[in-house]
Design a protein around this motif. Structure first.
Motif, PDB file in Angstrom:
ATOM      1  N   ALA A 348       0.833  -1.200   0.000  1.00 24.89           N
ATOM      2  CA  ALA A 348       0.000   0.000   0.000  1.00 24.89           C
ATOM      3  C   ALA A 348       0.869   1.252   0.000  1.00 24.89           C
ATOM      4  O   ALA A 348       0.527   2.258  -0.644  1.00 24.89           O
ATOM      5  CB  ALA A 348      -0.932  -0.004   1.204  1.00 24.89           C
ATOM      6  N   ALA A 349       2.016   1.214   0.701  1.00 24.71           N
ATOM      7  CA  ALA A 349       2.919   2.362   0.711  1.00 24.71           C
ATOM      8  C   ALA A 349       3.536   2.581  -0.669  1.00 24.71           C
ATOM      9  O   ALA A 349       3.664   3.724  -1.133  1.00 24.71           O
ATOM     10  CB  ALA A 349       4.005   2.153   1.764  1.00 24.71           C
ATOM     11  N   TRP A 350       3.940   1.501  -1.331  1.00 21.41           N
ATOM     12  CA  TRP A 350       4.429   1.594  -2.711  1.00 21.41           C
ATOM     13  C   TRP A 350       3.357   2.225  -3.610  1.00 21.41           C
ATOM     14  O   TRP A 350       3.642   3.120  -4.413  1.00 21.41           O
ATOM     15  CB  TRP A 350       4.770   0.208  -3.243  1.00 21.41           C
ATOM     16  CG  TRP A 350       6.184  -0.245  -3.080  1.00 21.41           C
ATOM     17  CD1 TRP A 350       6.701  -0.990  -2.066  1.00 21.41           C
ATOM     18  CD2 TRP A 350       7.268  -0.028  -3.999  1.00 21.41           C
ATOM     19  NE1 TRP A 350       8.034  -1.244  -2.286  1.00 21.41           N
ATOM     20  CE2 TRP A 350       8.413  -0.670  -3.464  1.00 21.41           C
ATOM     21  CE3 TRP A 350       7.386   0.629  -5.213  1.00 21.41           C
ATOM     22  CZ2 TRP A 350       9.651  -0.667  -4.100  1.00 21.41           C
ATOM     23  CZ3 TRP A 350       8.614   0.643  -5.863  1.00 21.41           C
ATOM     24  CH2 TRP A 350       9.734   0.010  -5.307  1.00 21.41           C
ATOM     25  N   ARG A 351       2.139   1.727  -3.490  1.00 19.12           N
ATOM     26  CA  ARG A 351       1.062   2.221  -4.339  1.00 19.12           C
ATOM     27  C   ARG A 351       0.811   3.709  -4.094  1.00 19.12           C
ATOM     28  O   ARG A 351       0.677   4.491  -5.049  1.00 19.12           O
ATOM     29  CB  ARG A 351      -0.213   1.414  -4.101  1.00 19.12           C
ATOM     30  CG  ARG A 351      -1.376   1.851  -4.963  1.00 19.12           C
ATOM     31  CD  ARG A 351      -1.126   1.564  -6.443  1.00 19.12           C
ATOM     32  NE  ARG A 351      -1.671   0.302  -6.862  1.00 19.12           N
ATOM     33  CZ  ARG A 351      -1.377  -0.302  -8.005  1.00 19.12           C
ATOM     34  NH1 ARG A 351      -0.512   0.245  -8.844  1.00 19.12           N
ATOM     35  NH2 ARG A 351      -1.911  -1.461  -8.325  1.00 19.12           N
ATOM     36  N   ASP A 352       0.742   4.117  -2.847  1.00 17.31           N
ATOM     37  CA  ASP A 352       0.467   5.519  -2.538  1.00 17.31           C
ATOM     38  C   ASP A 352       1.564   6.426  -3.101  1.00 17.31           C
ATOM     39  O   ASP A 352       1.275   7.481  -3.688  1.00 17.31           O
ATOM     40  CB  ASP A 352       0.352   5.717  -1.028  1.00 17.31           C
ATOM     41  CG  ASP A 352      -0.922   5.129  -0.454  1.00 17.31           C
ATOM     42  OD1 ASP A 352      -1.851   4.840  -1.237  1.00 17.31           O
ATOM     43  OD2 ASP A 352      -0.994   4.944   0.774  1.00 17.31           O
ATOM     44  N   ALA A 353       2.827   6.026  -2.926  1.00 22.62           N
ATOM     45  CA  ALA A 353       3.933   6.866  -3.391  1.00 22.62           C
ATOM     46  C   ALA A 353       3.951   6.965  -4.913  1.00 22.62           C
ATOM     47  O   ALA A 353       4.067   8.065  -5.479  1.00 22.62           O
ATOM     48  CB  ALA A 353       5.253   6.314  -2.871  1.00 22.62           C
ATOM     49  N   THR A 354       3.840   5.818  -5.573  1.00 21.37           N
ATOM     50  CA  THR A 354       3.912   5.857  -7.039  1.00 21.37           C
ATOM     51  C   THR A 354       2.660   6.490  -7.648  1.00 21.37           C
ATOM     52  O   THR A 354       2.749   7.162  -8.682  1.00 21.37           O
ATOM     53  CB  THR A 354       4.147   4.449  -7.619  1.00 21.37           C
ATOM     54  OG1 THR A 354       3.149   3.542  -7.104  1.00 21.37           O
ATOM     55  CG2 THR A 354       5.530   3.935  -7.234  1.00 21.37           C
ATOM     56  N   ASP A 355       1.498   6.316  -7.022  1.00 23.57           N
ATOM     57  CA  ASP A 355       0.303   7.006  -7.500  1.00 23.57           C
ATOM     58  C   ASP A 355       0.517   8.517  -7.515  1.00 23.57           C
ATOM     59  O   ASP A 355       0.142   9.214  -8.467  1.00 23.57           O
ATOM     60  CB  ASP A 355      -0.900   6.688  -6.606  1.00 23.57           C
ATOM     61  CG  ASP A 355      -1.589   5.381  -6.980  1.00 23.57           C
ATOM     62  OD1 ASP A 355      -1.101   4.679  -7.885  1.00 23.57           O
ATOM     63  OD2 ASP A 355      -2.620   5.064  -6.356  1.00 23.57           O
ATOM     64  N   THR A 356       1.111   9.031  -6.452  1.00 27.52           N
ATOM     65  CA  THR A 356       1.371  10.468  -6.359  1.00 27.52           C
ATOM     66  C   THR A 356       2.336  10.920  -7.449  1.00 27.52           C
ATOM     67  O   THR A 356       2.149  11.971  -8.083  1.00 27.52           O
ATOM     68  CB  THR A 356       1.925  10.817  -4.973  1.00 27.52           C
ATOM     69  OG1 THR A 356       0.972  10.431  -3.968  1.00 27.52           O
ATOM     70  CG2 THR A 356       2.203  12.303  -4.849  1.00 27.52           C
ATOM     71  N   ILE A 357       3.358  10.118  -7.691  1.00 26.85           N
ATOM     72  CA  ILE A 357       4.341  10.452  -8.732  1.00 26.85           C
ATOM     73  C   ILE A 357       3.698  10.451 -10.108  1.00 26.85           C
ATOM     74  O   ILE A 357       3.866  11.389 -10.900  1.00 26.85           O
ATOM     75  CB  ILE A 357       5.523   9.472  -8.672  1.00 26.85           C
ATOM     76  CG1 ILE A 357       6.331   9.690  -7.386  1.00 26.85           C
ATOM     77  CG2 ILE A 357       6.420   9.619  -9.905  1.00 26.85           C
ATOM     78  CD1 ILE A 357       7.358   8.603  -7.113  1.00 26.85           C
ATOM     79  N   PHE A 358       2.963   9.398 -10.425  1.00 27.85           N
ATOM     80  CA  PHE A 358       2.359   9.302 -11.755  1.00 27.85           C
ATOM     81  C   PHE A 358       1.362  10.439 -11.983  1.00 27.85           C
ATOM     82  O   PHE A 358       1.306  11.013 -13.077  1.00 27.85           O
ATOM     83  CB  PHE A 358       1.665   7.956 -11.929  1.00 27.85           C
ATOM     84  CG  PHE A 358       2.584   6.776 -11.846  1.00 27.85           C
ATOM     85  CD1 PHE A 358       3.833   6.807 -12.437  1.00 27.85           C
ATOM     86  CD2 PHE A 358       2.205   5.620 -11.170  1.00 27.85           C
ATOM     87  CE1 PHE A 358       4.694   5.714 -12.360  1.00 27.85           C
ATOM     88  CE2 PHE A 358       3.043   4.523 -11.095  1.00 27.85           C
ATOM     89  CZ  PHE A 358       4.295   4.574 -11.683  1.00 27.85           C
ATOM     90  N   ALA A 359       0.561  10.763 -10.964  1.00 29.79           N
ATOM     91  CA  ALA A 359      -0.415  11.836 -11.111  1.00 29.79           C
ATOM     92  C   ALA A 359       0.273  13.176 -11.376  1.00 29.79           C
ATOM     93  O   ALA A 359      -0.257  14.026 -12.101  1.00 29.79           O
ATOM     94  CB  ALA A 359      -1.291  11.924  -9.862  1.00 29.79           C
TER      95      ALA A 359
END
Length: 395
Positions: A348-359
């Motif tokens: 979930a931490a990976w997902r949250d961080a990369t989601d922010t980057i991609f957005a």
């Protein structure tokens, strides 16, 4: 008494969209009605590809409904649809359905109409790619369940009567080893591509045969069929943290990711334990960049090739970045599926961080970046590589 239908086109915006689809699908017999498409597709991809959901009422009573799939562009520029119709207690009159949907040009299709598939002839030895036979449908459904652990797409969608954009199977020594199903869509995410394009919806390869290059061959066959039809854009969604998919999409096919949606699918399954975010991947196989994906010989980038690259994260930890770097690099896990099952908190931490980057970084517009390759650093970590959006991707 003659039937007088009222058609209600459902609006896919707002906070109640998912609930609306769940309630409608329940009235149509979900989850036991195997003619229904998976609800996560209807909630997410279907409206994005220009499809519409319709409910039919007679005297304020729900009597049927269905999905209006993109079908063609009329000579006068109007969009034409295939209505995949579900009826409740009685058969609806085709004329009444057409009148209710006017002025939309519509071809009425019921799941039971899908009866024509490739002729039942033995396939050659070795690897073979081609259209499905009716006897392939149980194996296609079984493979889907084995990969995703959820409801498969109905087999009639592979039929000539329904008319998908892509209906392909891969066999090895006459045994089904993979499949690919795609629909037509209206419009594309890229600045070019045409009003009619291909939505490559679902592909699966049996793990036993994943060293045969079947996914690449299926996608290339899809691209060639699209080009033969005059369609120059193929789109699909992909989990940005799945390394095998990234290697296929970017390094082999030379597609690009120019759009990102956080929490794209409202679904949890074996491959989506945490939030199901997605890239929208675009392949333009007639472009200079995309054409390279039609033959072997993909990107083999390393960090040594990327002078000035900005690394945007260290695992789930985001890093500061300079303004306007020539390349960006986003680290992804070596095995995202295993990580989700091993440590859901870390995933979930990976997902949250990369989601922010991609957005923040990914997009087709000026100032954004297109993800176009996978590269390794000196110790073997894998990174998605982006470079500034521009005409290099579509000329």
């Amino acid at each position: 008494m003659p039937m007088s239908l009222i058609a209600h086109l459902l609006e896919p915006t707002g906070s109640h969209w998912n609930q609306t689809i769940d309630e409608l699908w329940k009235q149509f017999g979900a989850p036991h009605n195997l003619d229904l498409l998976p609800p996560h597709f209807v909630k997410s991809t279907f409206p994005r590809m220009g499809g519409m959901v319709v409910a039919f009422y007679d005297d304020n009573q729900l009597v049927g409904g269905g999905l209006l799939f993109p079908r063609d562009i009329m000579p006068d520029g109007r969009r034409c649809y295939t209505l995949r119709l579900h009826e409740l207690d009685r058969e609806l009159c085709d004329e009444a359905v057409s009148v209710a949907l006017a002025p939309l040009p519509v071809v009425i299709y019921r799941p039971g109409d899908g009866v024509t598939f490739a002729s039942p002839e033995p396939r050659p030895a070795g690897v073979w790619i081609g259209p499905p036979q009716e006897t392939d449908l149980p194996a296609i459904a079984a493979l889907y369940r084995a990969v995703w652990g959820s409801q498969p797409y109905p087999g009639d969608l592979f039929s000539a009567e329904f008319g998908p954009a892509t209906a392909l199977v891969a066999t090895v020594d006459n045994r089904l080893a993979g499949f690919l199903l795609g629909f037509l869509r209206f419009g594309s995410m890229s600045p070019v591509g045409g009003e009619l394009a291909v939505e490559s919806q679902v592909m699966a390869v049996d793990p036993t045969y994943r060293n045969h290059g079947l996914a690449t061959r299926l996608k290339r066959a899809q691209a060639q069929a699209a080009l033969d039809r005059g369609l120059h854009c193929i789109q699909w969604t992909v989990d940005p943290l799945q390394l095998p998919n990234a290697l296929l999409n970017f390094n082999r096919l030379h597609a690009v990711a120019g759009a990102f949606v956080r929490g794209y699918y409202p679904v949890q399954n074996e491959l989506n334990v945490v939030t199901a975010s997605r890239f929208i991947v675009t392949w333009l196989p007639a472009s200079d960049h995309g054409r390279r994906g039609l033959v072997d010989g993909g990107e083999r980038l390393t960090f040594a090739d990327l002078s000035g690259v900005a690394v945007l994260n260290d695992g789930p930890q985001m890093l500061p970045a300079p303004d306007n770097p020539p390349w960006i690099a986003i680290a992804i896990p070596p095995n995202w599926t295993a990580l989700q099952h091993r440590d859901v908190t870390l995933a979930a931490a990976w997902r949250d961080a990369t989601d922010t980057i991609f957005a923040r970084w990914v997009g087709w517009e000026a100032g954004k970046y297109l993800i176009y390759a996978v590269a390794n650093d000196t110790v073997g970590n894998h990174y998605l590589i982006g470079k500034p959006a521009g005409p290099w991707a579509w000329r």
